[in-house]
Design an enzyme around this catalytic site. Structure first.
Site, PDB file in Angstrom:
ATOM      1  N   CYS A 137       0.834  -1.207   0.000  1.00 21.79           N
ATOM      2  CA  CYS A 137       0.000   0.000   0.000  1.00 21.79           C
ATOM      3  C   CYS A 137       0.868   1.257   0.000  1.00 21.79           C
ATOM      4  O   CYS A 137       1.551   1.554   0.988  1.00 21.79           O
ATOM      5  CB  CYS A 137      -0.925  -0.028   1.217  1.00 21.79           C
ATOM      6  SG  CYS A 137      -1.760   1.519   1.560  1.00 21.79           S
ATOM      7  N   CYS A 189       0.089   3.851   2.678  1.00 18.46           N
ATOM      8  CA  CYS A 189       0.521   3.354   3.987  1.00 18.46           C
ATOM      9  C   CYS A 189       1.972   3.731   4.248  1.00 18.46           C
ATOM     10  O   CYS A 189       2.351   4.070   5.375  1.00 18.46           O
ATOM     11  CB  CYS A 189       0.373   1.833   4.068  1.00 18.46           C
ATOM     12  SG  CYS A 189      -1.328   1.242   3.923  1.00 18.46           S
TER      13      CYS A 189
END
Length: 311
Positions: free
Chosen positions: A63, A66
């Site tokens: 991600c 993230c």
């Protein structure tokens, strides 16, 4: 040669200094940033959040956002110096927890206090926004004053505790911790009427609200107990089983002594004989005991019995 040796020594000292700094920073970060999984989540997040806020970062290695948000959260965890714990949870490896907490997009950040989620956001946010989110979780000046008042209350310094809680409420009249603290202090000072009024102001959905409900129940049962003694009341019932005043007062006395099963049995008998006695006071008293006992098996047992008696 001498100049070269001095330069070499300086470089060695500088390397040691940098290593020590890095070690210290790593130590600070490691104490405030932890990895959690399905095995450790209950202890490290749920139970730990009862003493310090825990912010869970639901993330995954693939991600991109993230990787942007993660360092921001870690930097703030280090900056706040243990005022909150950052728990990082890999959703790929812990899909059950992700489903349990309805994580539909990552990064997802959920803050836990007192064992439950109290705030959350989804997606990478700029550092000022994340900082504001964290500041809403950690203890502020008023929270620290409430903690001081609670320590005074525990120590029996009721006058000091009252002053501390009133000072907090002068700045924030809705502070649930200060309302609860002042109510408990006033109960200790025998000012039950004012204490009950304060307890009514505490929102039920807050952790303090649950405590306030139990305190209200305790006060109500204590007030209903009156001043009669148990042998006198039992003697009256032996002479007249339908003396509902004596039976109600006996039940209230038993409840005030925390003999809840006996109290529930006597209250229930009052309901069975006359559900409208004292405007339903026996039913209300049973509900107060249910509030105090929570998930106790007695509650389930007597809820069913009360329902049968009423309907």
């Amino acid at each position: 040669v001498s100049s070269l040796m001095r330069k070499t020594l300086y470089q060695a000292e500088e390397a040691e200094r940098k290593m020590a700094t890095a070690t210290m920073a790593s130590s600070m970060t490691s104490s405030a940033v932890i990895d959690v999984d399905e095995r450790t989540f209950q202890q490290e997040v749920i139970e730990r959040s009862r003493t310090v806020p825990v912010v869970v970062d639901f993330w995954a290695p693939w991600c991109g956002p993230c990787r942007t948000l993660g360092p921001t959260l870690e930097a703030l965890a280090q900056e706040f110096g243990g005022e909150f714990i950052l728990a990082k949870l890999n959703v790929d490896e812990n899909s059950r927890l992700a489903n349990q907490y309805h994580v539909q997009g990552i990064p997802a950040v959920k803050a836990f206090k007192d064992g439950r989620v109290v705030a959350e956001f989804v997606g990478a946010q700029p550092k000022p926004a994340v900082r504001k989110f964290i500041e809403g979780l950690v203890p502020n000046e008023l929270d620290r004053q409430v903690a001081e008042g609670e320590a005074q209350l525990i120590a029996g310094r009721l006058a000091d505790a009252e002053t501390t809680f009133r000072n907090v409420l002068s700045r924030n009249p809705d502070h649930p911790g200060a309302l609860l603290g002042l109510a408990r202090t006033l109960l200790g000072l025998g000012q039950e009427k004012t204490a009950l009024q304060l307890l009514e102001l505490i929102p039920p959905a807050t952790p303090q609200g649950a405590i306030a409900a139990r305190l209200r129940a305790e006060v109500a049962l204590r007030q209903a107990a009156g001043s009669r003694d148990e042998p006198t009341l039992r003697a009256r019932l032996a002479e007249a089983a339908d003396d509902l005043d004596a039976r109600f007062e006996l039940a209230s006395l038993l409840a005030s002594q925390q003999r809840y099963e006996e109290a529930l049995r006597e209250y229930l008998e009052v309901v069975r004989r006359n559900r409208k006695f004292r405007n339903g006071a026996a039913r209300e008293a049973m509900l107060h005991i249910f509030e105090l006992l929570g998930d106790d098996p007695l509650v389930r047992q007597y809820r069913n019995k009360l329902a049968s008696a009423l309907w």
